[in-house]
Design a protein around this motif. Sequence first.
Motif, PDB file in Angstrom:
ATOM      1  N   UNK A   1     110.208   5.433  42.705  1.00 60.19           N
ATOM      2  CA  UNK A   1     111.593   5.112  42.492  1.00 60.19           C
ATOM      3  C   UNK A   1     111.845   4.137  42.133  1.00 60.19           C
ATOM      4  N   UNK A   2     111.966   3.728  43.529  1.00 63.54           N
ATOM      5  CA  UNK A   2     112.574   2.285  44.100  1.00 63.54           C
ATOM      6  C   UNK A   2     111.946   0.968  44.031  1.00 63.54           C
ATOM      7  N   UNK A   3     110.979   0.775  43.343  1.00 62.40           N
ATOM      8  CA  UNK A   3     109.422  -0.074  43.750  1.00 62.40           C
ATOM      9  C   UNK A   3     110.593  -1.749  42.701  1.00 62.40           C
ATOM     10  N   UNK A   4     110.677  -1.519  41.565  1.00 59.23           N
ATOM     11  CA  UNK A   4     111.480  -2.875  41.102  1.00 59.23           C
ATOM     12  C   UNK A   4     113.201  -2.163  40.718  1.00 59.23           C
ATOM     13  N   UNK A   5     113.553  -2.570  40.623  1.00 60.24           N
ATOM     14  CA  UNK A   5     114.796  -2.069  40.336  1.00 60.24           C
ATOM     15  C   UNK A   5     115.421  -2.785  38.617  1.00 60.24           C
ATOM     16  N   UNK A   6     115.669  -2.494  38.284  1.00 61.78           N
ATOM     17  CA  UNK A   6     116.544  -2.750  36.456  1.00 61.78           C
ATOM     18  C   UNK A   6     117.684  -3.235  36.783  1.00 61.78           C
TER      19      UNK A   6
ATOM     20  N   UNK B   1     117.361   1.341  38.210  1.00 60.09           N
ATOM     21  CA  UNK B   1     116.685   0.880  40.071  1.00 60.09           C
ATOM     22  C   UNK B   1     115.431   0.667  40.300  1.00 60.09           C
ATOM     23  N   UNK B   2     114.735   0.139  39.883  1.00 58.12           N
ATOM     24  CA  UNK B   2     113.505  -0.719  39.606  1.00 58.12           C
ATOM     25  C   UNK B   2     112.812  -0.962  41.511  1.00 58.12           C
ATOM     26  N   UNK B   3     111.592   0.307  41.772  1.00 61.80           N
ATOM     27  CA  UNK B   3     110.871   0.762  42.370  1.00 61.80           C
ATOM     28  C   UNK B   3     109.794   0.753  42.553  1.00 61.80           C
ATOM     29  N   UNK B   4     108.800   1.424  42.271  1.00 63.95           N
ATOM     30  CA  UNK B   4     107.468   2.353  41.310  1.00 63.95           C
ATOM     31  C   UNK B   4     107.782   2.459  39.512  1.00 63.95           C
ATOM     32  N   UNK B   5     109.141   2.428  39.595  1.00 61.82           N
ATOM     33  CA  UNK B   5     109.622   2.791  38.246  1.00 61.82           C
ATOM     34  C   UNK B   5     110.959   1.797  37.615  1.00 61.82           C
TER      35      UNK B   5
ATOM     36  N   UNK C   1     127.204  -0.133  41.744  1.00 60.65           N
ATOM     37  CA  UNK C   1     125.701  -0.644  42.353  1.00 60.65           C
ATOM     38  C   UNK C   1     125.399  -2.648  41.916  1.00 60.65           C
ATOM     39  N   UNK C   2     124.933  -3.330  43.186  1.00 60.74           N
ATOM     40  CA  UNK C   2     125.421  -4.664  42.512  1.00 60.74           C
ATOM     41  C   UNK C   2     124.018  -5.259  42.570  1.00 60.74           C
ATOM     42  N   UNK C   3     123.226  -5.696  41.322  1.00 61.88           N
ATOM     43  CA  UNK C   3     122.236  -6.093  40.354  1.00 61.88           C
ATOM     44  C   UNK C   3     121.840  -7.243  41.945  1.00 61.88           C
ATOM     45  N   UNK C   4     120.881  -7.525  41.915  1.00 58.71           N
ATOM     46  CA  UNK C   4     119.756  -8.087  43.099  1.00 58.71           C
ATOM     47  C   UNK C   4     118.408  -7.894  43.702  1.00 58.71           C
ATOM     48  N   UNK C   5     118.092  -8.111  44.799  1.00 63.86           N
ATOM     49  CA  UNK C   5     117.385  -7.786  45.000  1.00 63.86           C
ATOM     50  C   UNK C   5     117.641  -7.039  46.951  1.00 63.86           C
ATOM     51  N   UNK C   6     117.049  -6.209  47.320  1.00 61.80           N
ATOM     52  CA  UNK C   6     116.782  -5.653  48.365  1.00 61.80           C
ATOM     53  C   UNK C   6     115.574  -4.779  49.089  1.00 61.80           C
ATOM     54  N   UNK C   7     115.732  -4.528  50.175  1.00 60.88           N
ATOM     55  CA  UNK C   7     114.377  -3.829  50.854  1.00 60.88           C
ATOM     56  C   UNK C   7     115.046  -2.497  50.739  1.00 60.88           C
TER      57      UNK C   7
END
Length: 119
Positions: free
Chosen positions: A24-29, A63-67, A35-41
């Motif tokens: 679920x958290x692969x890559x976030x939309x 939130x983009x993770x694996x979906x 929840x602030x936009x941006x890149x995370x670990x």
Amino acid sequence: MSAHLRHTVLRTVSIAAAVGAAAVFGVAGPASADVKPGTYTSTTSSSGVILLQRDARVEGHDLVLIGRYPIHPTRTGGYVDLFPGHRVILISDGHGGYHGPAYLGGAVIGSITLTPHRR
């Protein structure tokens, strides 16, 4: 059921939940307002053991993770339903990141942390 077998079953369920959360958290939309936009670990853990760590993105309200999963805003951050019965809570840490419990069927099975990438 022996204590060792119960521990093994619990660990297996925790790992399966973590893998689901990772998906679920692969890559976030787009993220919700809180929840602030941006890149995370994204780090998923259970019983103090890191089960999965990967890059994630928040874009708009997703939130983009694996979906791509919608983030539902709350006063302290938001929550994401990764699949039926599996919810993670994202609470602002006050420093640009988020953390919170991961639930499966209403029981806490671990935790999630989103740590912002610094530029």
